[in-house]
Enzyme design. Sequence first.
Site, PDB file in Angstrom:
ATOM      1  NE  ARG A  22       3.197 -18.775  37.179  1.00 32.40           N
ATOM      2  CZ  ARG A  22       4.472 -18.431  36.960  1.00 32.40           C
ATOM      3  NH1 ARG A  22       5.195 -17.890  37.938  1.00 32.40           N
ATOM      4  NH2 ARG A  22       5.037 -18.641  35.792  1.00 32.40           N
ATOM      5  CG  ASP A  53       9.527 -23.320  37.947  1.00 32.00           C
ATOM      6  OD1 ASP A  53      10.526 -22.998  37.270  1.00 32.00           O
ATOM      7  OD2 ASP A  53       8.850 -22.517  38.610  1.00 32.00           O
ATOM      8  CD  GLN A  73      10.923 -14.127  34.316  1.00 32.49           C
ATOM      9  OE1 GLN A  73      11.400 -13.957  33.195  1.00 32.49           O
ATOM     10  NE2 GLN A  73       9.809 -14.806  34.512  1.00 32.49           N
ATOM     11  N   GLY A 114       8.812 -17.384  41.026  1.00 28.15           N
ATOM     12  CA  GLY A 114       9.904 -18.241  41.457  1.00 28.15           C
ATOM     13  C   GLY A 114       9.285 -19.301  42.367  1.00 28.15           C
ATOM     14  CB  ALA A 115       9.475 -23.001  42.288  1.00 24.23           C
ATOM     15  CG  ASN A 128      14.377 -23.512  35.572  1.00 25.96           C
ATOM     16  OD1 ASN A 128      13.779 -23.047  36.541  1.00 25.96           O
ATOM     17  ND2 ASN A 128      15.435 -22.910  35.047  1.00 25.96           N
ATOM     18  CE  LYS A 129      10.428 -18.395  33.492  1.00 25.55           C
ATOM     19  NZ  LYS A 129       8.939 -18.385  33.253  1.00 25.55           N
TER      20      LYS A 129
HETATM   21  O1  MRU Z   1       7.753 -17.804  35.683  1.00 23.47           O
HETATM   22  P1  MRU Z   1       8.677 -17.657  36.862  1.00 23.47           P
HETATM   23  O2  MRU Z   1       9.414 -16.367  36.874  1.00 23.47           O
HETATM   24  O3  MRU Z   1       7.965 -17.944  38.171  1.00 23.47           O
HETATM   25  O4  MRU Z   1       9.737 -18.811  36.662  1.00 23.47           O
HETATM   26  C1  MRU Z   1      10.721 -19.019  37.636  1.00 23.47           C
HETATM   27  C2  MRU Z   1      11.731 -20.030  37.280  1.00 23.47           C
HETATM   28  O5  MRU Z   1      11.639 -20.712  36.283  1.00 23.47           O
HETATM   29  C3  MRU Z   1      12.835 -20.257  38.267  1.00 23.47           C
HETATM   30  O6  MRU Z   1      13.997 -20.673  37.608  1.00 23.47           O
HETATM   31  C4  MRU Z   1      12.421 -21.362  39.253  1.00 23.47           C
HETATM   32  O7  MRU Z   1      11.158 -21.086  39.788  1.00 23.47           O
HETATM   33  C5  MRU Z   1      13.398 -21.497  40.356  1.00 23.47           C
HETATM   34  S1  MRU Z   1      13.416 -20.085  41.421  1.00 23.47           S
HETATM   35  C6  MRU Z   1      14.505 -20.427  42.694  1.00 23.47           C
END
Ligand code: MRU
Length: 342
Positions: A86, A234, A193, A46-47, A244-245
Amino acid sequence: MIQPVCWTDGTLELLDQTLLPVSEKWLQLTTWEEVAEAIRRLAVRGAPAIGIAAGYALVLAVWGVDERKEADSAFSEASHGLAAARPTAVNLFWALKRLEGVWRDYAEESVDAARGALLIEARRIHAEDVEGNKTIGRHGAELLPTGSSVLTICNTGGLATGGYGTALGVVRSAWAEGKLNRAFLCETRPLLQGSRLNAWELLQEGIPFRVLVDGAAGALLSRGEVKAVLVGADRIAANGDTANKIGTYSLGCLADRHGVPLYVVAPLSTVDRDTPTGQEIPIEERGYEEILAPLGRQAAPEGSEAWNPAFDVTPAELIAAIVTERGVLRPPYEQAIAAAMA
Ligand code: MRU
């Protein structure tokens, strides 16, 4: 409140998110390399949470090092190593930059003083994120009509942040204000997630939810029950395009088709004005095994190949608003973002 990152005197404790919801195991990390590895393998993810963990990791890099030259080289090695963990979430680079600024400001001071200032800054990043999330939650809840059901993707809650959450923070606030009917959670393939982490968080607070497979989002939106799609970010480019995801872009297209607003919910630390548009956002591609052997169980024949981008880019025109701690930004985003960050 769920806080996945805790600092106690030279040790960074992280709730290992790869094991949830089956087991709750806290990692005790004492080196920056261990934190970088935890970021890489998504034990912390999560960012905003990645940025917070990276800040503390830089403190660990100079923990117990008292000679200036040695500390300088440990700091710079750690900063480079963490930046390589990352590529997409800009909060990582944003946090490293903040701590690099502090380290530079203390170049003429004792290492002890510099280390103390680093820790204060790392804690500040953490505290600002929690405060910001609560404000974001309130702004976001105002956008929802009473009795709303919402659709979310990935985990954007306390686990993904310093605590409370962004898109899931809006769900929390809307529930507290009596405005939420229920949240629909995309399970979020391949690492789940949504079903593993969002569901784990909402269960603890008694907020009603249903998990759906990502492919069911279109059918759900066509029924008219969902009043908003709430997603995190992100990296938000200067023009509002948002990484984003993986699957968020599909939700943007579906929401547009069905006249449902898609709101990006994120702190300003996720905005990268040095990246003009979504096309320039680096998209992480992860290993085949996440798709071909989910949860460690073979799901495709031996020898299969896969394509596993962890994120996609939703163009600004599919985003109804960007909800930040400085208010709700509306298009045109270039100007709205510049004004919010001024
Ligand atoms: O690969 P991840 O689980 O780190 O991806 C996270 C996301 O895409 C979240 O939507 C994003 O980081 C926002 S978290 C507040």
